[in-house]
Design an enzyme around this catalytic site. Sequence first.
Site, PDB file in Angstrom:
ATOM      1  CE  LYS A   1     -17.534  19.739   1.102  1.00 57.64           C
ATOM      2  NZ  LYS A   1     -18.991  19.005   1.413  1.00 57.64           N
TER       3      LYS A   1
ATOM      4  NE  ARG B   1     -25.716  21.446   1.956  1.00 60.59           N
ATOM      5  CZ  ARG B   1     -25.498  20.773   3.401  1.00 60.59           C
ATOM      6  NH1 ARG B   1     -26.499  21.170   3.839  1.00 60.59           N
ATOM      7  NH2 ARG B   1     -24.292  20.620   3.395  1.00 60.59           N
TER       8      ARG B   1
ATOM      9  NE  ARG C   1     -23.513  21.435   9.280  1.00 68.15           N
ATOM     10  CZ  ARG C   1     -22.971  21.073   8.585  1.00 68.15           C
ATOM     11  NH1 ARG C   1     -21.219  21.327   8.734  1.00 68.15           N
ATOM     12  NH2 ARG C   1     -22.893  21.696   7.035  1.00 68.15           N
TER      13      ARG C   1
ATOM     14  NE  ARG D   1     -20.697  23.105  -3.539  1.00 67.29           N
ATOM     15  CZ  ARG D   1     -20.468  23.322  -2.612  1.00 67.29           C
ATOM     16  NH1 ARG D   1     -19.424  23.141  -2.344  1.00 67.29           N
ATOM     17  NH2 ARG D   1     -20.878  22.622  -1.090  1.00 67.29           N
TER      18      ARG D   1
ATOM     19  NE  ARG E   1     -23.882  24.437   6.583  1.00 62.77           N
ATOM     20  CZ  ARG E   1     -22.714  24.515   5.836  1.00 62.77           C
ATOM     21  NH1 ARG E   1     -21.724  24.370   6.614  1.00 62.77           N
ATOM     22  NH2 ARG E   1     -23.091  24.181   4.817  1.00 62.77           N
TER      23      ARG E   1
HETATM   24  P1  AP5 Z   1     -18.770  18.766   7.581  1.00 57.34           P
HETATM   25  O1  AP5 Z   1     -16.550  18.808   7.793  1.00 57.34           O
HETATM   26  O2  AP5 Z   1     -18.980  20.210   7.983  1.00 57.34           O
HETATM   27  O3  AP5 Z   1     -18.748  18.084   6.132  1.00 57.34           O
HETATM   28  P2  AP5 Z   1     -18.334  18.780   4.842  1.00 57.34           P
HETATM   29  O4  AP5 Z   1     -18.872  17.592   4.592  1.00 57.34           O
HETATM   30  O5  AP5 Z   1     -17.233  20.494   4.834  1.00 57.34           O
HETATM   31  O6  AP5 Z   1     -20.001  18.817   4.691  1.00 57.34           O
HETATM   32  P3  AP5 Z   1     -21.061  20.806   4.612  1.00 57.34           P
HETATM   33  O7  AP5 Z   1     -22.078  20.463   5.075  1.00 57.34           O
HETATM   34  O8  AP5 Z   1     -19.976  21.778   4.659  1.00 57.34           O
HETATM   35  O9  AP5 Z   1     -20.487  20.727   2.857  1.00 57.34           O
HETATM   36  P4  AP5 Z   1     -21.198  21.414   1.362  1.00 57.34           P
HETATM   37  O10 AP5 Z   1     -20.592  21.174   0.611  1.00 57.34           O
HETATM   38  O11 AP5 Z   1     -22.347  20.705   1.798  1.00 57.34           O
HETATM   39  O12 AP5 Z   1     -21.840  22.715   2.169  1.00 57.34           O
HETATM   40  P5  AP5 Z   1     -20.753  24.337   1.998  1.00 57.34           P
HETATM   41  O13 AP5 Z   1     -20.120  24.957   3.290  1.00 57.34           O
HETATM   42  O14 AP5 Z   1     -19.428  23.777   1.510  1.00 57.34           O
HETATM   43  O15 AP5 Z   1     -19.026  17.280   8.629  1.00 57.34           O
HETATM   44  C1  AP5 Z   1     -20.445  17.776   8.802  1.00 57.34           C
HETATM   45  C2  AP5 Z   1     -20.354  17.516  10.602  1.00 57.34           C
HETATM   46  O16 AP5 Z   1     -20.239  15.918  10.530  1.00 57.34           O
HETATM   47  C3  AP5 Z   1     -20.452  18.347  11.518  1.00 57.34           C
HETATM   48  O17 AP5 Z   1     -21.067  18.603  12.451  1.00 57.34           O
HETATM   49  C4  AP5 Z   1     -18.889  17.817  11.669  1.00 57.34           C
HETATM   50  O18 AP5 Z   1     -18.610  17.863  12.756  1.00 57.34           O
HETATM   51  C5  AP5 Z   1     -19.453  15.879  11.502  1.00 57.34           C
HETATM   52  N1  AP5 Z   1     -17.795  15.483  11.503  1.00 57.34           N
HETATM   53  C6  AP5 Z   1     -17.476  15.583   9.581  1.00 57.34           C
HETATM   54  N2  AP5 Z   1     -16.283  14.185  10.050  1.00 57.34           N
HETATM   55  C7  AP5 Z   1     -16.568  13.323  11.051  1.00 57.34           C
HETATM   56  C8  AP5 Z   1     -16.925  11.915  11.044  1.00 57.34           C
HETATM   57  N3  AP5 Z   1     -15.731  11.500  10.846  1.00 57.34           N
HETATM   58  N4  AP5 Z   1     -16.960  11.363  11.939  1.00 57.34           N
HETATM   59  C9  AP5 Z   1     -18.095  11.938  12.769  1.00 57.34           C
HETATM   60  N5  AP5 Z   1     -18.661  13.330  12.552  1.00 57.34           N
HETATM   61  C10 AP5 Z   1     -18.004  14.312  11.820  1.00 57.34           C
HETATM   62  O19 AP5 Z   1     -21.264  24.596   0.712  1.00 57.34           O
HETATM   63  C11 AP5 Z   1     -22.453  25.757   1.406  1.00 57.34           C
HETATM   64  C12 AP5 Z   1     -23.529  26.069   0.187  1.00 57.34           C
HETATM   65  O20 AP5 Z   1     -23.186  27.084  -0.507  1.00 57.34           O
HETATM   66  C13 AP5 Z   1     -23.874  25.001  -1.191  1.00 57.34           C
HETATM   67  O21 AP5 Z   1     -24.961  24.854  -1.084  1.00 57.34           O
HETATM   68  C14 AP5 Z   1     -24.056  26.653  -1.584  1.00 57.34           C
HETATM   69  O22 AP5 Z   1     -25.194  27.116  -2.459  1.00 57.34           O
HETATM   70  C15 AP5 Z   1     -22.635  27.727  -1.335  1.00 57.34           C
HETATM   71  N6  AP5 Z   1     -22.083  26.957  -2.534  1.00 57.34           N
HETATM   72  C16 AP5 Z   1     -20.177  26.151  -1.825  1.00 57.34           C
HETATM   73  N7  AP5 Z   1     -19.861  26.249  -2.586  1.00 57.34           N
HETATM   74  C17 AP5 Z   1     -19.680  26.764  -3.333  1.00 57.34           C
HETATM   75  C18 AP5 Z   1     -19.639  27.112  -5.527  1.00 57.34           C
HETATM   76  N8  AP5 Z   1     -18.109  26.469  -5.161  1.00 57.34           N
HETATM   77  N9  AP5 Z   1     -20.225  27.086  -6.256  1.00 57.34           N
HETATM   78  C19 AP5 Z   1     -21.772  27.654  -5.879  1.00 57.34           C
HETATM   79  N10 AP5 Z   1     -21.738  27.535  -4.608  1.00 57.34           N
HETATM   80  C20 AP5 Z   1     -20.856  27.125  -3.458  1.00 57.34           C
END
Ligand code: AP5
Length: 182
Positions: free
Chosen positions: A15, A140, A127, A88, A129
Amino acid sequence: MKKKLLFIGPPGAGKGTQANLFCKKYGIDHLSTGDLLRDEVSSGSVLGIKAAETMNQGELVSDELVLSIVEGRLLNSNKGWLLDGFPRNVNQANSLKHLLEKINQPLEAVISIKIADDYLIKRLLARGREDDNEEVIVNRLKIYRYKTSPLIDLYSKQGILKEIDGNDDIDVVFSCIEKALG
Ligand code: AP5
């Protein structure tokens, strides 16, 4: 090109990667609640310290905190926006609906990025993180399935959902998204 968008998908679906590319190319605001929360954590504020504990367990932070962050950003956006990681759960989706009605900016499309579990686990472990360890990734994913994935059905019923295969290379996935939103 549609410019009032939401990207939904499990952790590691791509995403953030795709949203970054799209927003740069089409000049719209990238509103990632994960990034905005991580900024809050880095600031060392009381809210940030509390949010970090929740995020590092893979749980959702409070709807109130996330909503206040999103509302401020949406009210100040005038060139289009892409919501990444919000809403979410059903409560956040209802709040978003009311907010968008208030500012008269209807959601134009929802991109749902699908990916196989073994791919996403590999990507996230590579990655590294703070919340990218196996135990937290599993949590998650569980939260995504229970709380977030029901929104896919909700947006599908509204006729604005586009499903994208996220298992392919980054540029291939991006082309599919552009095609779906063109
Ligand atoms: P990436 O693009 O970062 O994937 P993503 O879907 O954004 O994954 P995230 O892990 O960032 O999402 P998430 O929903 O768990 O975390 P968020 O930050 O929203 O890609 C991931 C990796 O894969 C990267 O290394 C990238 O380079 C690689 N990659 C991407 N595409 C690829 C491809 N096609 N081929 C190969 N490699 C590829 O949330 C984190 C935390 O914040 C949550 O757990 C929660 O605690 C909190 N939070 C966030 N939003 C809310 C909300 N709305 N409500 C409550 N809590 C929230």
